[in-house]
Design a protein around this motif. Structure first.
Motif, PDB file in Angstrom:
ATOM      1  N   ASN A 290      54.502  22.973  48.638  1.00 18.37           N
ATOM      2  CA  ASN A 290      54.846  24.354  49.112  1.00 18.37           C
ATOM      3  C   ASN A 290      56.403  24.507  49.128  1.00 18.37           C
ATOM      4  OD1 ASN A 290      55.761  22.131  50.876  1.00 18.37           O
ATOM      5  ND2 ASN A 290      55.295  23.204  52.907  1.00 18.37           N
ATOM      6  N   GLU A 291      56.969  24.334  47.491  1.00 19.15           N
ATOM      7  CA  GLU A 291      58.228  24.434  47.458  1.00 19.15           C
ATOM      8  C   GLU A 291      58.532  25.923  47.553  1.00 19.15           C
ATOM      9  OE1 GLU A 291      59.542  23.519  43.625  1.00 19.15           O
ATOM     10  OE2 GLU A 291      57.332  23.804  42.936  1.00 19.15           O
ATOM     11  N   ARG A 292      59.689  26.186  47.798  1.00 20.10           N
ATOM     12  CA  ARG A 292      60.447  27.959  47.890  1.00 20.10           C
ATOM     13  C   ARG A 292      60.133  28.090  46.500  1.00 20.10           C
ATOM     14  NH1 ARG A 292      64.294  30.650  51.054  1.00 20.10           N
ATOM     15  NH2 ARG A 292      64.826  28.464  51.895  1.00 20.10           N
ATOM     16  N   LEU A 293      59.376  29.463  46.519  1.00 20.06           N
ATOM     17  CA  LEU A 293      59.234  30.107  45.376  1.00 20.06           C
ATOM     18  C   LEU A 293      60.674  31.026  44.928  1.00 20.06           C
ATOM     19  CD1 LEU A 293      55.692  31.940  45.584  1.00 20.06           C
ATOM     20  CD2 LEU A 293      56.526  29.936  44.148  1.00 20.06           C
ATOM     21  N   SER A 294      60.940  30.753  43.823  1.00 21.26           N
ATOM     22  CA  SER A 294      62.218  31.719  43.429  1.00 21.26           C
ATOM     23  C   SER A 294      61.975  33.136  42.940  1.00 21.26           C
ATOM     24  CB  SER A 294      62.989  30.998  42.112  1.00 21.26           C
ATOM     25  OG  SER A 294      63.882  31.628  41.848  1.00 21.26           O
ATOM     26  N   MET A 295      62.214  34.044  43.932  1.00 22.44           N
ATOM     27  CA  MET A 295      61.957  35.471  43.610  1.00 22.44           C
ATOM     28  C   MET A 295      62.960  36.359  42.701  1.00 22.44           C
ATOM     29  SD  MET A 295      59.082  35.421  44.907  1.00 22.44           S
ATOM     30  CE  MET A 295      58.014  34.281  46.070  1.00 22.44           C
ATOM     31  N   GLY A 296      62.606  36.928  42.106  1.00 16.96           N
ATOM     32  CA  GLY A 296      63.379  38.031  41.288  1.00 16.96           C
ATOM     33  C   GLY A 296      64.145  37.603  40.024  1.00 16.96           C
ATOM     34  N   SER A 297      65.305  37.959  40.004  1.00 16.66           N
ATOM     35  CA  SER A 297      66.210  37.538  38.762  1.00 16.66           C
ATOM     36  C   SER A 297      66.614  36.010  38.788  1.00 16.66           C
ATOM     37  CB  SER A 297      67.149  38.517  38.443  1.00 16.66           C
ATOM     38  OG  SER A 297      66.748  39.679  37.938  1.00 16.66           O
ATOM     39  N   THR A 298      66.651  35.429  37.761  1.00 16.84           N
ATOM     40  CA  THR A 298      67.178  34.042  37.687  1.00 16.84           C
ATOM     41  C   THR A 298      68.765  34.343  37.322  1.00 16.84           C
ATOM     42  OG1 THR A 298      65.178  33.162  36.810  1.00 16.84           O
ATOM     43  CG2 THR A 298      67.129  31.753  36.490  1.00 16.84           C
ATOM     44  N   LEU A 299      69.812  34.310  38.167  1.00 18.22           N
ATOM     45  CA  LEU A 299      70.934  34.798  38.035  1.00 18.22           C
ATOM     46  C   LEU A 299      71.609  33.592  37.182  1.00 18.22           C
ATOM     47  CD1 LEU A 299      71.851  36.401  41.337  1.00 18.22           C
ATOM     48  CD2 LEU A 299      70.919  37.240  39.228  1.00 18.22           C
TER      49      LEU A 299
ATOM     50  N   LEU B 143      64.457  35.019  31.125  1.00 19.57           N
ATOM     51  CA  LEU B 143      64.534  34.173  32.154  1.00 19.57           C
ATOM     52  C   LEU B 143      63.768  34.514  33.328  1.00 19.57           C
ATOM     53  CD1 LEU B 143      68.224  32.559  31.883  1.00 19.57           C
ATOM     54  CD2 LEU B 143      65.906  31.245  31.925  1.00 19.57           C
ATOM     55  N   SER B 144      63.958  35.823  33.459  1.00 19.57           N
ATOM     56  CA  SER B 144      63.518  36.539  34.832  1.00 19.57           C
ATOM     57  C   SER B 144      61.954  36.634  34.830  1.00 19.57           C
ATOM     58  CB  SER B 144      64.273  37.815  35.291  1.00 19.57           C
ATOM     59  OG  SER B 144      65.676  37.503  35.839  1.00 19.57           O
TER      60      SER B 144
ATOM     61  N   VAL C 214      61.445  24.227  31.810  1.00 22.61           N
ATOM     62  CA  VAL C 214      61.839  25.264  30.928  1.00 22.61           C
ATOM     63  C   VAL C 214      62.866  26.089  31.336  1.00 22.61           C
ATOM     64  CG1 VAL C 214      61.018  27.209  29.595  1.00 22.61           C
ATOM     65  CG2 VAL C 214      59.457  25.277  29.539  1.00 22.61           C
ATOM     66  N   LEU C 215      62.639  26.646  32.703  1.00 21.90           N
ATOM     67  CA  LEU C 215      63.677  27.353  33.231  1.00 21.90           C
ATOM     68  C   LEU C 215      65.248  26.702  33.119  1.00 21.90           C
ATOM     69  CD1 LEU C 215      61.777  29.380  35.978  1.00 21.90           C
ATOM     70  CD2 LEU C 215      63.211  30.559  34.208  1.00 21.90           C
ATOM     71  N   LYS C 216      65.073  25.434  33.580  1.00 22.23           N
ATOM     72  CA  LYS C 216      66.458  24.614  34.014  1.00 22.23           C
ATOM     73  C   LYS C 216      66.961  24.481  32.329  1.00 22.23           C
ATOM     74  CE  LYS C 216      68.306  20.356  35.596  1.00 22.23           C
ATOM     75  NZ  LYS C 216      69.380  21.115  36.163  1.00 22.23           N
ATOM     76  N   VAL C 217      66.342  24.244  31.530  1.00 22.73           N
ATOM     77  CA  VAL C 217      66.557  24.198  30.232  1.00 22.73           C
ATOM     78  C   VAL C 217      67.345  25.238  29.714  1.00 22.73           C
ATOM     79  CG1 VAL C 217      66.134  23.422  27.530  1.00 22.73           C
ATOM     80  CG2 VAL C 217      65.234  21.917  29.338  1.00 22.73           C
ATOM     81  N   TYR C 218      66.314  26.173  29.544  1.00 19.97           N
ATOM     82  CA  TYR C 218      67.204  27.632  28.811  1.00 19.97           C
ATOM     83  C   TYR C 218      68.194  28.214  29.900  1.00 19.97           C
ATOM     84  CZ  TYR C 218      67.711  31.648  26.312  1.00 19.97           C
ATOM     85  OH  TYR C 218      68.460  32.669  25.647  1.00 19.97           O
TER      86      TYR C 218
END
Length: 726
Positions: A595-604, A640-641, A663-667
């Motif tokens: 139940n981790e927090r979802l990251s919403m919207g753009s990956t800044l 990314l977003s 993948v998000l962390k790497v890129y």
């Protein structure tokens, strides 16, 4: 992760893939290269039409499935991954564009719906002049055009010269090309051996009113074309990844599979990162067709600059991982490589796309909403009322307490600390924050600490620490890394020995964010020195004001001190500050909660972000260079977003999360490095001054090293996701 998100889309993808594998194996395509170059439809074309794979996006009144560009892209991806030959892509591109016309395309679209093959000629070179009888005369040459040789329906666009009013918007003529001496199609020697390509030459070609078509918005033409080409690129990327991984798992060198060597693992993992980005990029472009027109340029630009070049790169990476066999005519990889090169070229030059996306990014922003505004109306009303009250409070501490009491600091936490919000509810709450321009609160290091306490701590620990942290009354730090135990955390040497009433901790920790401000720290220490290194570790809560705790800020290359080293000299930790069982610390340290927090919207992005490039527009230098750089930065951020949103929507549909987090962390790290370095090249002489962009670049190692280097993440992707041998 393929383009398909919903159950219906996944079923469509499976059907398309099964059809292509059965009806058009690559071995059969190899035997038909000459026919492909002439534009002949493959033997499987009638069956494809019977199954309706050419018309999933067309209205039901024409015999289509009544779906949209997103579903068509799902099919294009699967057929691209199977290297389906012939006129499929140019045909559906033509019908997709006609379906977006401002009026009724008439017989042309109906013929395509019935199974006619098509080609779309929209490049520069054709000029139309009035014929005096309501018709037109068209002259010029355009191409190369995919699928033009052999196409049964050729739809073209010609420019109409301005009539003494250059300030007026340019006009165009859309029409169906008639066969005859005034229209010549010249086939070219295409790079892609599985499809035809050619040029169209018109000389006083008469277009009667009956052949004139309603116009199509230019931005929609570019979106539809780019989305379908990107979808095919995604299919190519996925095939290349699978082929390379399967090979390195079985190819033996030096007595072991070559996939066990770290250099090979990292290259394969980077292919995974590229394939995931290509898929998300193509998906985002396809979904934009159902959004307002102001979204079309942004979505098309990021797909053109992301998915299409990635397919070329991944095909070459596949060749090199296969070694010599990959460079032979007999292996299929060069056929995929050739197609990737072809579609990337036909999409247009990267420089033009960079400029177009840069200008679009200056004019608007991409919509990455995970839910619609009408969902969860009762929750919206309740949360909105709380946020309106909070926004009116003058004191920041008072606002934070109110949000905590309403369960809005961490809504995914269980009651009474949160709202037990699922993925959809989290998305709605995030939208309500964004609608009021309110930043969603964070507990910073507590984002990792509190879930562990909730999952493994006792009720007293939860009551003692969770609510005060949510209210902003407690600040946390993490005491994990040590001088000799960074990436190899399990080799840590900090000792915890039993004493009366608790434990005594001694050791040294390093790279501890917020330790100089923290009230409490979570500390991993060895309670059994004789156990294997991943065992005998325990998880403690340490009062940072305890005697024996010595926090020493570390001055970074930037001159700032954001990190610390912490010395623990016989620090007493009460027994009730051990979380979970003794010796279970490693399990607690690596716990990832469902139940981790979802990251919403753009990956800044903090470094090299698009916002940084916008700041340079008013600086001395070439505006054109800055706009192109902004286009490249926007493509990185938008992809990314898109990857983040696609992952969220899979969760909303109760699907299993894939490798997106790694993948998000790497890129994200790679993108920040690329953008930050590119910023320096635009600064010119001012780069010698300690400006914010320069100091951001010097601070880049905090991103590249923090939480695990790119190389560590690549190893994780290679072994845990791709299944390469250790």
């Amino acid at each position: 992760m393929p383009l398909a998100v919903t159950d219906d889309q996944r079923a469509l993808a499976d059907a398309a893939a099964a059809f292509a594998t059965r009806a058009a194996p690559v071995s059969a395509t190899r035997a038909a290269f000459a026919a492909c170059a002439k534009g002949e439809a493959p033997a499987a074309w009638p069956e494809l039409v019977r199954q309706g794979l050419h018309a999933v996006h067309l209205p039901e009144a024409l015999g289509g499935a009544g779906a949209g560009l997103a579903e068509l892209a799902v099919v294009a991806e699967q057929l691209g991954g199977a290297l389906f030959p012939g006129p499929y892509l140019p045909t559906v591109l033509t019908s997709a564009v006609l379906a977006g016309a401002d009026g009724d395309p008439g017989d042309a679209l109906a013929s395509l719906a019935e199974g006619a093959t098509g080609a779309l000629v929209v490049g520069e070179g054709l000029v139309a002049t009035p014929a005096g009888d309501g018709g037109w005369l068209v002259d010029g040459q355009a191409g190369p055009v995919l699928g033009l040789p052999g196409a049964e329906i050729v739809v073209a666009r010609a420019a109409i010269p301005a009539r003494g009013k250059p300030a007026e918007p340019a006009e165009t003529l859309w029409f169906v090309v008639a066969e005859g001496a005034s229209a010549t199609v010249t086939a070219a020697d295409g790079v892609d051996l599985t499809r035809a390509v050619g040029t169209l030459s018109l000389h006083e070609h008469r277009v009667p009113p009956a052949r004139v078509l309603p116009s199509v918005p230019e931005d929609y033409v570019r979106l539809a074309g780019t989305a379908l080409l990107a979808a095919e690129a995604s299919g190519i990327a996925a095939w290349c990844l699978r082929t390379a991984v399967e090979y390195v798992k079985t190819r033996i060198q030096f007595g072991k599979p070559v996939g066990a060597f770290q250099a090979v693992q990292h290259k394969a993992a980077m292919m995974l990162v590229g394939a995931e980005r290509a898929s998300a990029s193509a998906w985002d472009a396809a979904r934009a067709a159902s959004q307002p027109p102001d979204q079309w340029r942004l979505a098309a630009g990021q797909a053109a600059l992301t998915a299409l070049p990635l397919a070329v790169d991944l095909a070459l990476d596949c060749v090199t991982l296969l070694g010599g066999i990959g460079f032979t005519w007999e292996h299929d990889v060069h056929l995929y490589w050739r197609r990737a090169i072809s579609i990337a070229a036909l999409a247009g030059s990267a420089g033009d796309w960079e400029t177009a996306l840069g200008e679009a990014a200056l004019a608007g922003t991409r919509d990455f909403s995970a839910v619609t505004g009408g969902e969860c109306a009762a929750l919206r009303a309740e949360v909105g009322a709380v946020l309106d009250e909070v926004a009116a409070m003058p004191d920041e501490a008072e606002r934070r307490i109110a949000l905590a009491e309403a369960g809005l600091v961490a809504p995914h936490y269980p009651v009474p600390y949160g709202r037990a919000a699922g993925a959809r509810e989290q998305a709605v709450i995030a939208q309500e924050f964004a609608a009021r321009n309110l930043a969603a609160p964070t507990t910073v290091i507590g984002e990792w600490v509190l879930p562990t306490i909730l999952a493994h701590g006792g009720h007293e620990q939860q009551d003692r620490f969770v609510r005060p942290t949510l209210r902003g009354e407690l600040v946390w730090c993490q005491l994990f890394s040590e001088p000799g135990a960074g990436s190899d955390l399990a080799s840590l040497r900090t000792r915890a020995k039993r004493v009366e009433g608790g434990w005594s901790l001694s050791g040294q920790k390093v790279w501890n964010s917020l330790a100089h401000k923290a009230d409490w720290g979570v500390c991993l220490a060895r309670t059994d020195p004789d156990a294997a290194k991943h065992r005998g570790l325990s998880y403690f809560l340490v009062d940072m004001r305890s005697p024996g705790v010595d926090v020493r800020p570390l001055r970074q290359a930037t001159g700032e001190s954001e990190f610390n080293e912490v010395f623990l000299d016989e620090v007493f930790v009460p027994g009730d500050c051990l979380v979970g069982d003794e010796g279970a610390g490693w399990t607690l340290a690596v716990t990832t909660l469902s139940n981790e927090r979802l990251s919403m919207g753009s990956t800044l992005l903090n470094h090299g972000s698009a916002a940084r490039f916008r700041e340079l527009l008013n600086s001395p230098g070439s505006r054109a260079d800055v706009v192109r750089a902004l286009g490249r930065a926007s493509a990185r951020e938008l992809s990314l977003s898109a990857l983040n949103l696609k992952s969220v929507l899979v969760r909303l549909a109760d699907g299993e999360p894939g490798p997106e987090a790694s993948v998000l962390k790497v890129y994200s790290a790679i993108a920040q490095r690329e953008g930050s370095r590119e910023l320096l090249t635009l600064l010119g002489h001012s780069g010698a001054v300690a400006s914010e962009p320069v100091m951001d670049h010097i601070g880049l190692p905090a991103v590249l090293l923090g939480g695990g280097t790119i190389e560590i993440q690549l190893t994780v992707l290679a072994t845990r996701v791709l299944g390469l041998p250790r």
